[in-house]
Structures are given as C-alpha cells and as structure tokens.
Write an enzyme that holds these catalytic residues in place. Structure first.
Site, PDB file in Angstrom:
ATOM      1  N   LYS A  22      16.253  -3.898  16.399  1.00 40.29           N
ATOM      2  CA  LYS A  22      15.135  -3.943  15.883  1.00 40.29           C
ATOM      3  C   LYS A  22      14.738  -5.343  14.961  1.00 40.29           C
ATOM      4  O   LYS A  22      13.939  -6.033  15.150  1.00 40.29           O
ATOM      5  CB  LYS A  22      14.599  -2.708  14.981  1.00 40.29           C
ATOM      6  CG  LYS A  22      13.597  -2.982  14.397  1.00 40.29           C
ATOM      7  CD  LYS A  22      12.953  -1.754  13.206  1.00 40.29           C
ATOM      8  CE  LYS A  22      13.666  -1.803  11.847  1.00 40.29           C
ATOM      9  NZ  LYS A  22      13.118  -2.745  10.894  1.00 40.29           N
ATOM     10  N   ASN A  23      15.858  -5.635  14.191  1.00 45.46           N
ATOM     11  CA  ASN A  23      15.583  -6.928  13.197  1.00 45.46           C
ATOM     12  C   ASN A  23      15.844  -8.136  13.906  1.00 45.46           C
ATOM     13  O   ASN A  23      15.610  -9.047  13.277  1.00 45.46           O
ATOM     14  CB  ASN A  23      16.274  -6.443  11.853  1.00 45.46           C
ATOM     15  CG  ASN A  23      16.057  -5.472  10.853  1.00 45.46           C
ATOM     16  OD1 ASN A  23      14.854  -4.846  11.138  1.00 45.46           O
ATOM     17  ND2 ASN A  23      16.803  -5.138   9.940  1.00 45.46           N
ATOM     18  N   CYS A 117       5.978  -0.784  -0.846  1.00 43.64           N
ATOM     19  CA  CYS A 117       6.707  -0.272   0.233  1.00 43.64           C
ATOM     20  C   CYS A 117       7.456   0.844  -0.282  1.00 43.64           C
ATOM     21  O   CYS A 117       7.878   0.766  -1.547  1.00 43.64           O
ATOM     22  CB  CYS A 117       7.376  -0.759   1.304  1.00 43.64           C
ATOM     23  SG  CYS A 117       8.967  -1.231   1.147  1.00 43.64           S
ATOM     24  N   ARG A 122       9.365  -5.460  -3.061  1.00 44.56           N
ATOM     25  CA  ARG A 122       9.497  -6.411  -1.805  1.00 44.56           C
ATOM     26  C   ARG A 122       8.452  -7.538  -1.546  1.00 44.56           C
ATOM     27  O   ARG A 122       7.712  -7.613  -0.880  1.00 44.56           O
ATOM     28  CB  ARG A 122       9.707  -5.750  -0.529  1.00 44.56           C
ATOM     29  CG  ARG A 122      10.634  -4.687  -0.377  1.00 44.56           C
ATOM     30  CD  ARG A 122      10.882  -3.850   0.957  1.00 44.56           C
ATOM     31  NE  ARG A 122      11.416  -4.552   1.929  1.00 44.56           N
ATOM     32  CZ  ARG A 122      11.635  -3.986   3.203  1.00 44.56           C
ATOM     33  NH1 ARG A 122      11.177  -2.925   3.300  1.00 44.56           N
ATOM     34  NH2 ARG A 122      12.294  -4.767   4.070  1.00 44.56           N
ATOM     35  N   ASP A 307      20.944  -1.387   5.022  1.00 45.39           N
ATOM     36  CA  ASP A 307      20.439  -0.452   5.958  1.00 45.39           C
ATOM     37  C   ASP A 307      21.474   0.644   6.303  1.00 45.39           C
ATOM     38  O   ASP A 307      21.234   1.456   7.109  1.00 45.39           O
ATOM     39  CB  ASP A 307      20.051  -1.344   7.003  1.00 45.39           C
ATOM     40  CG  ASP A 307      18.785  -2.091   6.779  1.00 45.39           C
ATOM     41  OD1 ASP A 307      18.190  -1.744   5.789  1.00 45.39           O
ATOM     42  OD2 ASP A 307      18.338  -2.906   7.525  1.00 45.39           O
ATOM     43  N   ARG A 399      10.112   4.452  14.138  1.00 49.05           N
ATOM     44  CA  ARG A 399       9.850   2.780  13.776  1.00 49.05           C
ATOM     45  C   ARG A 399      11.122   2.232  14.388  1.00 49.05           C
ATOM     46  O   ARG A 399      11.123   1.053  14.594  1.00 49.05           O
ATOM     47  CB  ARG A 399       9.770   2.571  12.418  1.00 49.05           C
ATOM     48  CG  ARG A 399       8.387   3.132  12.003  1.00 49.05           C
ATOM     49  CD  ARG A 399       7.962   2.591  10.811  1.00 49.05           C
ATOM     50  NE  ARG A 399       8.760   1.320  10.452  1.00 49.05           N
ATOM     51  CZ  ARG A 399       9.178   0.962   9.198  1.00 49.05           C
ATOM     52  NH1 ARG A 399       9.299   1.696   8.280  1.00 49.05           N
ATOM     53  NH2 ARG A 399       9.766  -0.362   9.106  1.00 49.05           N
TER      54      ARG A 399
HETATM   55  C1  UD1 Z   1      15.364  -7.342   5.872  1.00 49.69           C
HETATM   56  C2  UD1 Z   1      15.483  -6.469   7.150  1.00 49.69           C
HETATM   57  C3  UD1 Z   1      15.625  -4.940   6.423  1.00 49.69           C
HETATM   58  C4  UD1 Z   1      16.688  -4.811   5.507  1.00 49.69           C
HETATM   59  C5  UD1 Z   1      16.563  -6.170   4.627  1.00 49.69           C
HETATM   60  C6  UD1 Z   1      17.955  -6.703   3.641  1.00 49.69           C
HETATM   61  C7  UD1 Z   1      13.910  -6.981   8.975  1.00 49.69           C
HETATM   62  C8  UD1 Z   1      12.854  -6.971   9.708  1.00 49.69           C
HETATM   63  N1  UD1 Z   1      14.281  -6.065   7.783  1.00 49.69           N
HETATM   64  O1  UD1 Z   1      14.134  -6.972   5.340  1.00 49.69           O
HETATM   65  O2  UD1 Z   1      15.964  -4.260   7.383  1.00 49.69           O
HETATM   66  O3  UD1 Z   1      16.860  -3.839   4.842  1.00 49.69           O
HETATM   67  O4  UD1 Z   1      16.339  -7.448   5.141  1.00 49.69           O
HETATM   68  O5  UD1 Z   1      19.099  -6.581   4.570  1.00 49.69           O
HETATM   69  O6  UD1 Z   1      14.749  -8.204   9.109  1.00 49.69           O
HETATM   70  N2  UD1 Z   1      12.678 -11.006  -1.943  1.00 49.69           N
HETATM   71  C9  UD1 Z   1      12.100 -11.632  -2.714  1.00 49.69           C
HETATM   72  N3  UD1 Z   1      11.074 -12.331  -2.376  1.00 49.69           N
HETATM   73  C10 UD1 Z   1      10.737 -12.835  -1.223  1.00 49.69           C
HETATM   74  C11 UD1 Z   1      11.524 -12.027  -0.196  1.00 49.69           C
HETATM   75  C12 UD1 Z   1      12.642 -11.244  -0.465  1.00 49.69           C
HETATM   76  O7  UD1 Z   1      11.989 -11.564  -4.197  1.00 49.69           O
HETATM   77  O8  UD1 Z   1       9.887 -13.635  -0.927  1.00 49.69           O
HETATM   78  C13 UD1 Z   1      13.651  -9.898  -2.567  1.00 49.69           C
HETATM   79  C14 UD1 Z   1      13.372  -8.461  -1.785  1.00 49.69           C
HETATM   80  O9  UD1 Z   1      12.397  -8.037  -2.941  1.00 49.69           O
HETATM   81  C15 UD1 Z   1      14.576  -8.011  -1.957  1.00 49.69           C
HETATM   82  C16 UD1 Z   1      15.716  -8.882  -1.579  1.00 49.69           C
HETATM   83  O10 UD1 Z   1      14.797 -10.136  -1.686  1.00 49.69           O
HETATM   84  O11 UD1 Z   1      15.158  -7.371  -3.155  1.00 49.69           O
HETATM   85  C17 UD1 Z   1      16.137  -9.004  -0.001  1.00 49.69           C
HETATM   86  O12 UD1 Z   1      14.845  -8.722   0.763  1.00 49.69           O
HETATM   87  P1  UD1 Z   1      14.673  -9.604   2.268  1.00 49.69           P
HETATM   88  O13 UD1 Z   1      16.139  -9.799   2.856  1.00 49.69           O
HETATM   89  O14 UD1 Z   1      13.753 -10.425   2.117  1.00 49.69           O
HETATM   90  O15 UD1 Z   1      14.431  -8.130   3.159  1.00 49.69           O
HETATM   91  P2  UD1 Z   1      13.401  -8.275   4.469  1.00 49.69           P
HETATM   92  O16 UD1 Z   1      13.570  -9.418   4.897  1.00 49.69           O
HETATM   93  O17 UD1 Z   1      12.067  -7.652   3.884  1.00 49.69           O
END
Ligand code: UD1
Length: 422
Positions: A22-23, A117, A122, A307, A399
């Site tokens: 998925k990711n 969420c 996030r 995950d 999902r």
């Molecule tokens: C992706 C994965 C999700 C997985 C996560 C962590 C997808 C579609 N989803 O989510 O399944 O659980 O990586 O491996 O690939 N953060 C910030 N600012 C930002 C972006 C992130 O502070 O602009 C923080 C988030 O709140 C979190 C951390 O960084 O604490 C990691 O998040 P991130 O790697 O961005 O998660 P996703 O990409 O949303």
C-alpha cells in the site's frame, strides 16, 4: 458497517500470497502525475486506499484504466484540475502525496490540509517547508494548502529534522522535475521510498542514494511513460508471520521480499520461531510452541516499524513472559491495547511505553477496530484465543489489507464478514 465474526482457537498453517505494498502503491500513483502520457503500474493491491487515490486523480480529469489483472494505467493527458478536495483527503492522509507532483508538473496545486487522525496530530509542515525551499509560494487558507510556482521548481538542499516517509516522497517527486540539483538529507530509507525512486528512474529521473539518508536528484525537464511493479508489502507479510507465530503454527508467505524484513524477522526468531527464506518467500514454523515475549522499540527503517507495533503487542499478550513496547513515531498509537484489555490482555500503559504480561487466559469479546494496523492486531488475537470475537468498524482494515478474511481462511482461520444490513 461491516463486522468480522471470528471463532478462535485455531492453529494457522498453509501458504499465503502477499500483495503489493500500500505505502508504495500510493506514492507511485501520485508519481503518475509527473509523466506526460501513461504510467502502467503492476502488482497493484486491491485496497480502499488505492481506490481513494485513483478516485482523487480521476477527479482531476486523469484517465485511469483498471482493466488489467493487478494492473492500473494512468494518463495525465486529460488533466483539468489540480485540486485535492477535503472530502477525499479527510478519508486518506496520503492524499498529500499529490502536492509535490502537481506543483512540479503543472505549477499549481491545491490540497486540503489532512487534519487530525486517530494515531496522532501528524502535521505536514516539513512537506510545505521543503517545497518552499524549492521556490514555491505556499499559503494555507480556508483549510487548503495552495501552492504555486512560476516556471520550474528550483533544486535545493533540504534537511528534514524529523524522518518523514511521505515528506521525503513528496520532495523526491517534486525534485525529479526541478531545475538543478536537490539534496535531501535525513531522508526516509523505507523500502517504499526506494521503490518510488526506482519507478521515477524508469520514467527518466536522475536519482541516486535512495535507501540511504542522503538522496541526490538532478532534475530533468520531463519524464516519459514507463511501467513499474510495486514492491511486496512488508507489513502484510509481517502481519501473517506474527499471526502464525501466535497460533503456534507453520505458514509460508510467497511473492514477498525477506531482505526488507530484517527487524521483524529477528524479533520473530527471538520469540522462538524457525524462519526460512528464499528470494521471494519466507516461512515460519513455531513447532506448536507458545511464543516468548519480545521487547520492541519503533523507529524509522531499518529499525522496527511502527506499522508492526500493534501486531507484536497482540503476540506479547499471549506470549510467555513480560515485555515492553515503546512507540517513538506516533504519540497516540496504543488504542488497540484498550481493546486487547477487553479480551483479557494484561497491559499497563505509561506514556509511550506499554508493559505487557503474557497470559493464557485471553478470550474472545466484542471489540472495535480503531485504525488500520490496530484492526489487524485484533483479528490476529481473535483467531488464536478461545471463544468468539465480533470486531466492529472493520472498514479500517479494508483500507490496507487485500482480502484479509480470504487469506486467513486459506490458512485455517475461522473468520467471516458480517455485512451491514443497509
Ligand atoms: C508513513 C506511512 C505510515 C507509517 C509512517 C511511519 C505512508 C502512506 N504511510 O506515514 O504507514 O506509519 O510513515 O513509518 O507511507 N512529521 C512532522 N511533520 C511533517 C511530517 C511528519 O512532524 O511534515 C512527523 C509525524 O507527526 C510523525 C513522524 O514525523 O511523528 C513520522 O511521520 P511520517 O514518516 O511523515 O509518516 P507518514 O509519511 O504520514
């Protein structure tokens, strides 16, 4: 809303085919927005999130052909809108992945802010700051991120102070079409980021260092049509392996990749499993034993994935011994544990650490799925413990898991979908 009715007490055995990740599928669909002409994607998993992403780009006028087996072809030739509306983004945060490609290819993008969420706040500030560093003008107003760029984005050095998976992907896609060189430092190293990079390279992008914490992209003027096969889903693989371990069973996962699974396989070995693998399969044999409790700390790849945290929590509820689970990625990702406690799990939560005392006394109970991986962990527990479990709100599981009930049925699990009456 559909529910799962599960009759527990089963030992899992047999073979299960793993779907595409998925990711990886979600950013690769977004990458289709960078191409002039078609991008054909193979090993596409049949998931709600994939449908949402395809619906999103279709709403922009992009043509989507789903006629192939596990194959989708998208073509941006007919695009007429650059907007990701709230109604779609609110159901799937990963919609933010269209921001970078739309801006890089068409010079404008309007994407709803994802909002809160279930597993934490996030934010997407790092995505926005990265694109601003590449010259984009971005305003956040009326709940939308409105981004514009006159001409091509400009290459820049971008340092992420937190490792972000979709943030790295957004900048990687934008940089592919930018003018000059972009260096992404403290980049996410997840195999799904690497898979996206491989897809972009097959479209003509100039990228090196994917899979390390420094990715270098030399922007090109345009990307060409290509075909790419999505990497196998390591989280789905891990989910089935852990379920087998919990049941004392023996299963083989096929169409998967052992080399991107190290942290999880090591923990399973620590739990007492015998693991064997070939190029595209992994088998597990518990030889009828009860698993031993294992300590887990989640962290970015190649460390233990957040995950897979809920699934190991489920295993530790049944395992021999006491374990500690520390969640370092998301601030509110223990909601499944309240449901596990309803099934008899002995869990104490203190901040971001849970202490679990393994027990043989768990029983089925009515429970509620709270997020994607949490739902999977409840299914796993329900399949193994004695008694009947009714799991509500399973739309979360659809999902991100393809045909999970059929796959578990194939392994001997007693799970049926109870359709909503209206
Ligand atoms: C992706 C994965 C999700 C997985 C996560 C962590 C997808 C579609 N989803 O989510 O399944 O659980 O990586 O491996 O690939 N953060 C910030 N600012 C930002 C972006 C992130 O502070 O602009 C923080 C988030 O709140 C979190 C951390 O960084 O604490 C990691 O998040 P991130 O790697 O961005 O998660 P996703 O990409 O949303």
């Amino acid at each position: 809303m559909d529910k799962f009715l599960i009759e527990g007490g089963k030992t899992l055995s047999g073979e299960v085919r793993i779907s595409g990740a998925k990711n990886a599928a979600l950013p690769i669909i977004a990458a289709g927005l960078l191409v002039k002409g078609p991008l054909t994607i193979d090993n596409m998993p049949a998931l709600h999130d994939v449908n949402t992403m395809l619906k999103l780009i279709e709403s922009m006028g992009v043509s989507v052909d789903r006629s192939g087996d596990r194959q989708v072809t998208i073509d941006t030739s007919s695009i007429n809108s650059y907007k990701a509306p709230y109604e779609l983004v609110k159901t799937m945060r990963a919609s933010i992945l269209v921001l970078g490609p739309l801006l890089a290819h068409f010079g404008e993008a309007e994407v709803s802010l994802p909002g809160g969420c279930a597993i934490g706040s996030r934010p997407v500030d790092l995505h926005i700051r990265g694109l601003e560093a590449m010259g984009a003008t971005i305003v956040v107003e009326e709940g939308y991120i409105r981004a514009t760029m006159d001409g091509r984005l400009k290459g820049a050095t971008i340092f992420f102070d937190t490792v972000t998976v979709t943030g790295t992907e957004n900048i990687l896609m934008a940089a592919a079409l930018a003018e000059g060189q972009t260096i992404i430092e403290n980049a996410a190293k997840e195999p799904e980021v690497t898979d996206l990079a491989h897809c972009l390279i097959s479209m003509g992008a100039d990228i090196s260092g994917a899979g390390t914490d420094t990715i270098i992209v030399n922007g090109v003027e345009s990307l060409h049509p290509a075909q790419h096969s999505v990497v196998p889903d390591r989280i789905e693989t891990g989910t089935f392996l852990v379920a087998a371990a919990m049941s004392g069973g023996k299963i083989k996962t096929t169409a998967t990749r052992p080399d991107i699974q190290e942290a999880v396989l090591q923990k399973l070995i620590e739990a007492g499993a015998t693991i064997e693998s070939g190029e595209d399969w992994i088998s597990i044999d518990m030889k009828g034993k009860r698993p031993k409790a294992v300590n887990i700390t989640t962290a970015p790849y190649p460390a233990f994935p957040t995950d897979m945290q809920a699934q190991f929590a489920a295993m530790n509820c049944l395992a021999e011994g006491v374990s500690h689970i520390k969640e370092t990625i998301f601030e509110n990702r223990f909601m499944h544990m309240q449901e596990m406690i309803r099934m008899g799990g002995k869990i104490l939560i203190d901040g971001n650490t849970a202490t679990i005392e393994g027990s043989t006394q768990l029983r089925g109970a009515p429970v509620m799925a709270t997020d994607l991986r949490a739902s999977a962990s409840l299914v796993m527990l329900a399949l193994v413990v004695e008694g009947e479990t009714l799991i509500d709100r399973i739309y979360h599981i659809d999902r991100g898991y393809e045909n999970i009930e059929e796959k578990f049925q194939g392994l001997g699990g007693k799970i049926t979908r109870v359709k909503a009456t209206k």
